[in-house]
Write a protein that holds these residues in place. Structure first.
Motif, PDB file in Angstrom:
ATOM      1  N   ARG A 193      18.199  11.876  -4.352  1.00 20.90           N
ATOM      2  CA  ARG A 193      18.709  10.683  -3.664  1.00 20.90           C
ATOM      3  C   ARG A 193      20.216  10.850  -3.510  1.00 20.90           C
ATOM      4  O   ARG A 193      20.935  11.054  -4.496  1.00 20.90           O
ATOM      5  CB  ARG A 193      18.367   9.421  -4.460  1.00 20.90           C
ATOM      6  N   SER A 197      22.746   5.113  -7.725  1.00 20.90           N
ATOM      7  CA  SER A 197      21.553   4.317  -8.014  1.00 20.90           C
ATOM      8  C   SER A 197      21.554   3.850  -9.462  1.00 20.90           C
ATOM      9  O   SER A 197      22.193   4.467 -10.320  1.00 20.90           O
ATOM     10  CB  SER A 197      20.283   5.139  -7.755  1.00 20.90           C
ATOM     11  N   TYR A 236      10.135  -1.065  -6.577  1.00 19.72           N
ATOM     12  CA  TYR A 236      11.555  -0.768  -6.345  1.00 19.72           C
ATOM     13  C   TYR A 236      11.776   0.744  -6.357  1.00 19.72           C
ATOM     14  O   TYR A 236      12.447   1.295  -5.478  1.00 19.72           O
ATOM     15  CB  TYR A 236      12.413  -1.443  -7.423  1.00 19.72           C
ATOM     16  N   THR A 239      10.079   2.454  -3.161  1.00 19.27           N
ATOM     17  CA  THR A 239      10.665   2.202  -1.841  1.00 19.27           C
ATOM     18  C   THR A 239      12.116   2.645  -1.721  1.00 19.27           C
ATOM     19  O   THR A 239      12.563   2.992  -0.619  1.00 19.27           O
ATOM     20  CB  THR A 239      10.570   0.710  -1.499  1.00 19.27           C
ATOM     21  N   THR A 240      12.874   2.651  -2.806  1.00 16.65           N
ATOM     22  CA  THR A 240      14.302   2.961  -2.698  1.00 16.65           C
ATOM     23  C   THR A 240      14.698   4.285  -3.346  1.00 16.65           C
ATOM     24  O   THR A 240      15.687   4.895  -2.951  1.00 16.65           O
ATOM     25  CB  THR A 240      15.165   1.847  -3.321  1.00 16.65           C
ATOM     26  N   GLN A 241      13.941   4.718  -4.361  1.00 13.73           N
ATOM     27  CA  GLN A 241      14.324   5.915  -5.102  1.00 13.73           C
ATOM     28  C   GLN A 241      13.455   7.132  -4.781  1.00 13.73           C
ATOM     29  O   GLN A 241      13.810   8.245  -5.164  1.00 13.73           O
ATOM     30  CB  GLN A 241      14.240   5.656  -6.619  1.00 13.73           C
TER      31      GLN A 241
END
Length: 358
Positions: A193, A197, A236, A239-241
């Motif tokens: 990523r 984060s 979470y 979808t984001t990491q």
């Protein structure tokens, strides 16, 4: 508002009097001072019982008896009686309010959510949770924390646990990423990523360790031991990491046997195979959704279930937000398999293995 005789005696019974005691007491109230024989005649208490009933009422403070030509009975001072009844009524009211409060605010004794003030506490618990993992660990961490958890990740990988590792680096550079050889020892798949984060570790669908990224204004951490809260962190992470970032390492082969921990990845991969007419044999290890007992399902996959607008085979995993399932034809008939938190399906899948594809 007046209360009729029947309602009054029933209320006194609710307050602890026997039916005969309530009947006799209301009769004494209606007659005032009266001979016991008249109380017996005016009430429904049998003559042989009237003396015992009145004696019990006298012991409880409701009436008093006295001699005047014959034995008489009259009601005692009402203060003590009415105070007792009001106290009982208040207790019922308080109990009703408490029941309503507990209904609206159910206890969370079966779950544990702790707020801590030091990141050291978060990463220490993450290390312990990872070492105790049974099936799956999802991790999002900075390159600077990789070495700290590396021994725990290696131990879990050697125990057959699937590790999804998302690593973020300062300014998205790749130089500080671990080598592929290092990743092969500690995870099943790794992704990079390219944005700062939070620190997140999710273990076996029940435990979560979370801390904001270093740029956060407040330093704190969250430790969770609860399926419902962990499910939120799982989405979470997904979808984001995870789902939007390209893999930098993957251990899984494209040839069977292929293991899946998340049913959505399995549906995405096998859906197109079914459309092309392939025969897909699978094995599901999970739990019976009614009894909670361990259950294994083996057979030929006959269909996939996907609600919503997800295009099976091409859509991002995050788009599988509705119901997702598999229908397996077994020797005992079709069995419907769901994923994490399955309720309408017969089995909640914990591990799915595509055994063979023809």
């Amino acid at each position: 508002m007046s209360v009729n005789r029947t309602e009054l005696t029933e209320t006194l019974e609710d307050a602890g009097l026997s039916p005969y005691q309530a009947d006799a007491y209301v009769t004494v109230l209606e007659l005032g001072s009266a001979p016991v024989t008249r109380v017996a005649d005016a009430s429904g208490v049998p003559d042989p019982r009237i003396y015992d009933v009145l004696r019990d009422l006298e012991s409880a403070g409701y009436i008093e008896t006295y001699e005047q030509e014959s034995l008489y009975a009259r009601a005692n001072s009402l203060d003590e009686i009415t105070d007792d009844l009001r106290t009982r009524a208040n207790r019922f009211t308080e109990a009703t309010e408490e029941i309503e409060r507990r209904w609206n605010e159910p206890s969370v004794e079966q779950s544990t959510v702790s707020i801590v003030t030091r990141f050291e506490t978060v990463i220490k618990n993450a290390d312990e949770f990872i070492r105790d993992a049974d099936t799956q660990v999802n991790v999002s961490l900075g390159a600077e924390h990789f070495e700290r958890l590396r021994p725990a990740l290696r131990a879990a990988t050697e125990n057959g646990v699937r590790i999804n590792l998302s690593i973020h680096t300062p300014d998205g550079d790749t130089e500080s990423l671990p080598d592929v050889e290092d990743l092969a020892d500690v995870c099943s798949e790794a992704r990079h990523r390219r944005l700062p984060s939070p620190f997140v570790v999710i273990v076996d669908r029940t435990k979560t360790c979370f801390a904001p990224h270093a740029g956060s204004t407040n330093e704190y951490g969250v430790l969770v031991d609860d399926r419902t809260h962990t499910y939120v962190f799982h989405w979470y992470f997904l979808t984001t990491q995870w789902d939007t970032w390209e893999p930098i390492y993957a251990a899984r082969n494209d040839e069977p046997p292929i293991d899946y921990i998340d049913i959505r990845y399995c549906v995405r991969d096998v859906g197109p195979l079914l459309r092309d007419g392939a025969t897909v044999r699978i094995r599901v290890e999970g739990a019976d959704t009614e009894s909670g007992a361990d259950r294994v399902v083996e057979g030929v996959l006959s269909d996939v279930v996907v609600t919503g607008d997800a295009d099976v085979g091409t859509a991002a995993i995050a788009s599988y937000g509705g119901r997702v399932g598999l229908i397996v034809e077994t020797d005992d008939g079709p069995v419907e398999v769901g994923g994490w938190g399955a309720m309408v399906e017969a089995v909640e899948a914990h591990r799915i293995t595509v055994v063979d594809v023809e």
